[in-house]
Design a protein around this motif. Structure first.
Motif, PDB file in Angstrom:
ATOM      1  N   THR A 103       0.893  -1.182  -0.172  1.00 36.23           N
ATOM      2  CA  THR A 103      -0.031   0.058  -0.057  1.00 36.23           C
ATOM      3  C   THR A 103       0.925   1.355   0.145  1.00 36.23           C
ATOM      4  O   THR A 103       1.894   1.409   0.789  1.00 36.23           O
ATOM      5  CB  THR A 103      -0.892   0.016   1.073  1.00 36.23           C
ATOM      6  OG1 THR A 103      -1.785  -1.168   1.385  1.00 36.23           O
ATOM      7  CG2 THR A 103      -1.857   1.150   1.276  1.00 36.23           C
ATOM      8  N   LEU A 104       0.655   2.087  -0.815  1.00 36.72           N
ATOM      9  CA  LEU A 104       1.354   3.272  -1.030  1.00 36.72           C
ATOM     10  C   LEU A 104       0.924   4.652  -0.131  1.00 36.72           C
ATOM     11  O   LEU A 104      -0.184   4.654   0.127  1.00 36.72           O
ATOM     12  CB  LEU A 104       1.358   4.011  -2.516  1.00 36.72           C
ATOM     13  CG  LEU A 104       1.837   2.908  -3.528  1.00 36.72           C
ATOM     14  CD1 LEU A 104       1.749   3.215  -5.038  1.00 36.72           C
ATOM     15  CD2 LEU A 104       3.630   2.361  -3.415  1.00 36.72           C
ATOM     16  N   ALA A 111       5.376   3.222   8.517  1.00 28.58           N
ATOM     17  CA  ALA A 111       5.373   2.391   9.506  1.00 28.58           C
ATOM     18  C   ALA A 111       4.390   0.972   9.139  1.00 28.58           C
ATOM     19  O   ALA A 111       4.711   0.085   9.335  1.00 28.58           O
ATOM     20  CB  ALA A 111       4.942   2.977  10.897  1.00 28.58           C
ATOM     21  N   GLY A 112       3.276   1.351   8.713  1.00 30.35           N
ATOM     22  CA  GLY A 112       2.454   0.510   8.116  1.00 30.35           C
ATOM     23  C   GLY A 112       2.857  -0.228   6.814  1.00 30.35           C
ATOM     24  O   GLY A 112       2.780  -1.526   6.725  1.00 30.35           O
ATOM     25  N   ILE A 117       5.531  -5.508   4.285  1.00 28.08           N
ATOM     26  CA  ILE A 117       6.503  -6.204   4.100  1.00 28.08           C
ATOM     27  C   ILE A 117       6.872  -7.395   4.823  1.00 28.08           C
ATOM     28  O   ILE A 117       7.408  -8.697   4.389  1.00 28.08           O
ATOM     29  CB  ILE A 117       7.805  -5.215   3.988  1.00 28.08           C
ATOM     30  CG1 ILE A 117       7.535  -4.074   2.810  1.00 28.08           C
ATOM     31  CG2 ILE A 117       9.010  -5.959   3.467  1.00 28.08           C
ATOM     32  CD1 ILE A 117       7.100  -4.668   1.260  1.00 28.08           C
ATOM     33  N   ALA A 118       6.730  -7.261   6.150  1.00 30.24           N
ATOM     34  CA  ALA A 118       7.135  -8.530   7.177  1.00 30.24           C
ATOM     35  C   ALA A 118       5.882  -9.451   6.998  1.00 30.24           C
ATOM     36  O   ALA A 118       6.285 -10.442   6.752  1.00 30.24           O
ATOM     37  CB  ALA A 118       6.999  -8.044   8.582  1.00 30.24           C
ATOM     38  N   ARG A 119       4.707  -9.020   6.668  1.00 30.48           N
ATOM     39  CA  ARG A 119       3.646  -9.916   6.604  1.00 30.48           C
ATOM     40  C   ARG A 119       3.943 -10.797   5.119  1.00 30.48           C
ATOM     41  O   ARG A 119       3.705 -12.009   4.784  1.00 30.48           O
ATOM     42  CB  ARG A 119       2.281  -9.264   6.275  1.00 30.48           C
ATOM     43  CG  ARG A 119       1.662  -8.994   7.766  1.00 30.48           C
ATOM     44  CD  ARG A 119       0.109  -8.920   7.717  1.00 30.48           C
ATOM     45  NE  ARG A 119      -0.342  -7.845   6.814  1.00 30.48           N
ATOM     46  CZ  ARG A 119      -0.313  -6.630   7.260  1.00 30.48           C
ATOM     47  NH1 ARG A 119       0.062  -6.266   8.261  1.00 30.48           N
ATOM     48  NH2 ARG A 119      -0.806  -5.593   6.414  1.00 30.48           N
ATOM     49  N   ALA A 120       4.311  -9.957   4.053  1.00 30.14           N
ATOM     50  CA  ALA A 120       4.788 -10.448   2.629  1.00 30.14           C
ATOM     51  C   ALA A 120       5.834 -11.481   2.866  1.00 30.14           C
ATOM     52  O   ALA A 120       5.798 -12.621   2.073  1.00 30.14           O
ATOM     53  CB  ALA A 120       5.007  -9.481   1.713  1.00 30.14           C
ATOM     54  N   LEU A 121       6.831 -11.108   3.603  1.00 30.81           N
ATOM     55  CA  LEU A 121       7.852 -12.110   3.863  1.00 30.81           C
ATOM     56  C   LEU A 121       7.498 -13.333   4.571  1.00 30.81           C
ATOM     57  O   LEU A 121       7.850 -14.580   4.294  1.00 30.81           O
ATOM     58  CB  LEU A 121       9.120 -11.422   4.554  1.00 30.81           C
ATOM     59  CG  LEU A 121      10.186 -12.157   4.893  1.00 30.81           C
ATOM     60  CD1 LEU A 121      10.752 -12.759   3.736  1.00 30.81           C
ATOM     61  CD2 LEU A 121      11.477 -11.553   5.781  1.00 30.81           C
TER      62      LEU A 121
END
Length: 272
Positions: A103-104, A111-112, A117-121
């Motif tokens: 999300t841009l 921070a969001g 990115i952590a969830r994608a990883l």
């Protein structure tokens, strides 16, 4: 002394033919996806948001592990479809490569985006066994560096799988961005700028980071590159800073297409 902070962080006006690059990237990205065919698994959801999708590019044979590339665009532009071709080098080296959109800004704060990115990883790592390596460009360099911070939103098991991380032309201290006109879009405040700056956070135990920048980039990108490697070395991380000779902000990533390039071999842990 920097007087024009907007110019200090502007890349396009200082690169010949800058307007041509997005079109070139998009054509190369599509050609790579078409070439891979069924080995390009597209639009895998890692969340409920419209842009919370990733592409996974698979090697032809046995998978050595998972690489993830995070795109740049100052957290406010581009998506995964522009960069598919940059998976080529790692895929031809036997790695599965995940490329997420996120999300841009201004819809999301930085921070969001870090959390996305952590969830994608996390989702990609459940699909591919073995070690994990990360690379990101510009704002993406910031985001992969954040995954190495002690306060990154990652579980211990996943964090332990992460080996090499390469921040390419990364932004590691976000406080100068508070001075930029683009902050009307990013919405950074002092507290978030500090919390989201890898250079102001502690590296995780065993962190291995290379800060890689083109030698012809803007002075602020050279400074941001060397800053993180310097600070984290003093905090016990294994770091290095590389200035890629003759490269600018838009072509410094091109070597990721080449399995035999120094950049790809660094990312995937090849040393010979």
């Amino acid at each position: 002394m920097i007087v024009d902070w907007d110019d200090a962080y502007a890349n396009g006006p200082h690169i010949e033919g800058a307007d041509d690059y997005p079109g070139i990237w998009q054509k190369r990205a599509k050609a790579f996806r078409d070439e891979l065919g069924a080995r390009a698994r597209l639009d895998i959801a890692y969340g409920e948001g419209e842009r919370q999708r990733l592409d996974l590019f698979l090697p032809a044979g046995t998978t050595a592990g998972l690489a993830m590339f995070v795109h740049g665009g100052y957290w406010k532009a581009f998506d995964k479809s522009t960069w598919s071709h940059l998976a080529r080098g790692a895929v031809e080296s036997g790695w599965a490569v995940a490329m997420p959109s996120y999300t841009l800004a201004p819809e999301a704060r930085i921070a969001g985006i870090t959390e996305e990115i952590a969830r994608a990883l996390g989702v990609a790592s459940e699909m591919v066994a073995g070690p994990v390596c990360l690379a990101g460009h510009s704002a993406g360099g910031h985001l992969v560096s954040r995954m190495l911070c002690r306060n990154a939103p990652l579980g211990e098991t996943l964090r332990a799988r992460i080996g090499n991380v390469v921040s390419i032309s990364g932004l590691h201290d976000l406080r100068p961005l508070l001075r930029l006109e683009m902050n009307r879009i990013l919405g950074l405040d002092d507290a978030e700028a500090v919390m989201e700056s890898p250079a102001l956070q502690y590296p995780a135990e065993g962190a291995r980071l290379t800060c890689w920048v083109g030698s012809e980039e803007r002075p602020e990108f050279l400074r941001q590159n060397d800053l993180l490697a310097n600070i984290w070395t003093g905090l016990g991380a294994e770091t290095s800073a590389v200035h890629a000779l003759g490269k600018h902000h838009f072509d410094v990533i091109a070597d990721l297409e080449d399995a035999n390039s120094a950049l790809t071999r660094l990312l995937t842990g090849e040393r010979n």
